[in-house]
Enzyme design. Sequence first.
Site, short mmCIF file in Angstrom:
data_model
loop_
_atom_site.label_atom_id
_atom_site.label_comp_id
_atom_site.label_asym_id
_atom_site.label_seq_id
_atom_site.Cartn_x
_atom_site.Cartn_y
_atom_site.Cartn_z
N ARG A 90 12.96 29.40 6.36
CA ARG A 90 13.64 29.66 5.11
C ARG A 90 12.67 30.16 4.05
NH1 ARG A 90 16.27 24.57 3.35
NH2 ARG A 90 17.92 25.14 4.77
N TYR A 91 11.50 29.55 3.98
CA TYR A 91 10.47 29.96 3.02
C TYR A 91 9.44 30.80 3.77
CZ TYR A 91 12.34 25.79 0.68
OH TYR A 91 13.15 24.85 0.13
N ARG A 94 6.30 28.78 5.43
CA ARG A 94 6.40 27.57 6.26
C ARG A 94 7.69 27.56 7.06
NH1 ARG A 94 7.26 26.93 0.93
NH2 ARG A 94 8.47 25.22 0.06
N CYS A 103 16.64 10.64 17.56
CA CYS A 103 15.95 9.75 16.62
C CYS A 103 15.96 8.33 17.17
CB CYS A 103 16.66 9.75 15.27
SG CYS A 103 16.63 11.34 14.46
N CYS A 107 20.60 7.34 10.92
CA CYS A 107 20.96 6.99 9.57
C CYS A 107 22.39 7.48 9.33
CB CYS A 107 20.00 7.67 8.59
SG CYS A 107 18.27 7.44 9.05
N CYS A 110 22.78 10.80 7.49
CA CYS A 110 21.90 11.87 7.94
C CYS A 110 22.43 13.26 7.59
CB CYS A 110 21.73 11.78 9.46
SG CYS A 110 20.76 13.14 10.13
N ARG A 112 21.55 15.92 9.06
CA ARG A 112 21.71 16.70 10.30
C ARG A 112 22.64 15.98 11.27
NH1 ARG A 112 15.67 17.97 10.30
NH2 ARG A 112 15.63 19.78 8.91
N ASP A 271 22.58 14.77 0.65
CA ASP A 271 23.23 16.05 0.96
C ASP A 271 24.73 15.88 1.23
OD1 ASP A 271 20.95 17.85 0.87
OD2 ASP A 271 20.19 16.72 2.59
N ASP A 308 18.54 19.85 -2.11
CA ASP A 308 18.55 21.00 -1.22
C ASP A 308 19.86 21.72 -1.52
OD1 ASP A 308 17.81 22.68 0.93
OD2 ASP A 308 16.85 20.96 1.90
N LYS A 315 15.09 23.85 -1.60
CA LYS A 315 14.98 22.63 -2.42
C LYS A 315 14.50 22.99 -3.82
CE LYS A 315 13.63 19.77 1.51
NZ LYS A 315 13.45 20.89 2.45
C1 LIG Z 1 12.50 21.05 3.30
C2 LIG Z 1 12.18 22.25 4.05
C3 LIG Z 1 10.87 22.73 4.13
C4 LIG Z 1 9.71 22.02 3.48
O1 LIG Z 1 9.81 22.11 2.11
P1 LIG Z 1 8.64 21.52 1.20
O2 LIG Z 1 9.19 21.70 -0.17
O3 LIG Z 1 7.42 22.34 1.46
O4 LIG Z 1 8.42 20.11 1.60
C5 LIG Z 1 10.62 23.87 4.83
N1 LIG Z 1 11.61 24.56 5.43
C6 LIG Z 1 12.88 24.13 5.36
C7 LIG Z 1 13.93 24.93 6.04
C8 LIG Z 1 13.21 22.97 4.67
O5 LIG Z 1 14.48 22.54 4.63
S1 SF4 Z 2 17.96 11.15 8.50
FE1 SF4 Z 2 18.81 11.99 10.42
S2 SF4 Z 2 17.11 13.10 11.34
FE2 SF4 Z 2 16.22 11.69 9.83
S3 SF4 Z 2 15.75 9.78 10.96
FE3 SF4 Z 2 17.78 9.54 10.06
S4 SF4 Z 2 19.16 10.19 11.71
FE4 SF4 Z 2 17.15 11.02 12.24
#
Ligand SMILES: *Cc1c(COP(=O)(O)O)cnc(C)c1O
Ligand code: SF4
Length: 353
Positions: A90-91, A94, A103, A107, A110, A112, A271, A308, A315
């Site tokens: 996305r960025y 990174r 996991c 959670c 979560c 995801r 989220d 996010d 974010k």
């Molecule tokens: C959260 C996230 C990151 C890391 O973001 P930082 O602000 O550097 O911690 C990188 N890529 C994606 C897709 C993310 O959701």
């Molecule tokens: S938030 Fe989601 S991905 Fe993160 S530890 Fe909990 S269940 Fe796993």
Amino acid sequence: MAGARILRAEDLIPGGLATPDRLREIRQVAEQFAVAVTDDLAELIDAEDNRDPIAAQFLPSRAELKKAAEELDDPIGDDRCSPVPGIVHRYPDRVLLKPLLLCPVYCRFCFRREVVGNKSGVLGRAALNIALDYIRRHSQIWEVIVTGGDPFLLAPRRIGEIVRALDQVAHLGVIRFHTRVPVADPRRVTSALVEALAAEKAVYVVVHANHPRELTSKAREAALKLSRAGIPLLSQTVLLRGINDDAAVLEALFRGLVAMRVKPYYLHHADLARGTSHFRTGIASGQRLVGSLRGRVSGLCQPTYVLDIPGGYGKVSIAPCAITSQSLADGWIIEDRAGVRHPYPADPSETEG
Ligand SMILES: *Cc1c(COP(=O)(O)O)cnc(C)c1O
Ligand code: SF4
């Protein structure tokens, strides 16, 4: 849909909580979302307390079956930024590398939750090589965030292979792991795991923790093993209604983390994941909490409060801002912790023309 993977409902909850109705409730939720709790976290649950902050994070509740209108299947838009399986880009500088979607605990809030718990989310050797090749071919990538799922669920040998492959990519500066293992399953932090993380490049570990009761002596020992190996530790916390949306709880959590050499990095606004509205706070109350922490605890204990943006826009900090008004000509008005306003002069370079 993730589907249920783990265990019988009876195994999940402490005896005192296992009424037939509660078991039915858990089975219903487990048909839709992954469910698991480790012994270490289950032991922390106070069966007498029906608002127990550990139980609330991991034991399914009927409230998860309600989808709020604003909720999304891909709340932070990971899918649309995934050029190859296991990579989210996305960025520019990174990427996320997700070698698996499993996991040690699931959670209930979560972000995801639509994908975690799925065994088919484990990248095989060929898929992992394609993901690593993507990183090798994109020289603007400076940092790889190994996440999932929980990457520390992999065998240390597999983790070591990933670390060594990334360590050899010249344009990378940082390898970062996101994990809940030091809190959820601390005995997995073995010397074999610590050795697997050894690299020439900087390796950071970001630990997910939401409540001070998660910081047990075993969790502290696990963190200490990592920090003794020279690995800087950071944390991320999700702001959760009824669990940690309280200044005293957050204060205890962040002090506890800093005292175990873990620097609080992000406090995430929860989220818009399906069936999680009972966990979300409002942004205004999040800002009030974060504002109240400023005066209460050391700067070391202050994570950045982030959202996010739904849809994959990234974010952003949503922390309260001390600048209450601005005028390039007349200068700035800055509010102190007590709410008293102070002028601050404009800089001539910004007032010209
Ligand atoms: C959260 C996230 C990151 C890391 O973001 P930082 O602000 O550097 O911690 C990188 N890529 C994606 C897709 C993310 O959701
Ligand atoms: S938030 Fe989601 S991905 Fe993160 S530890 Fe909990 S269940 Fe796993």
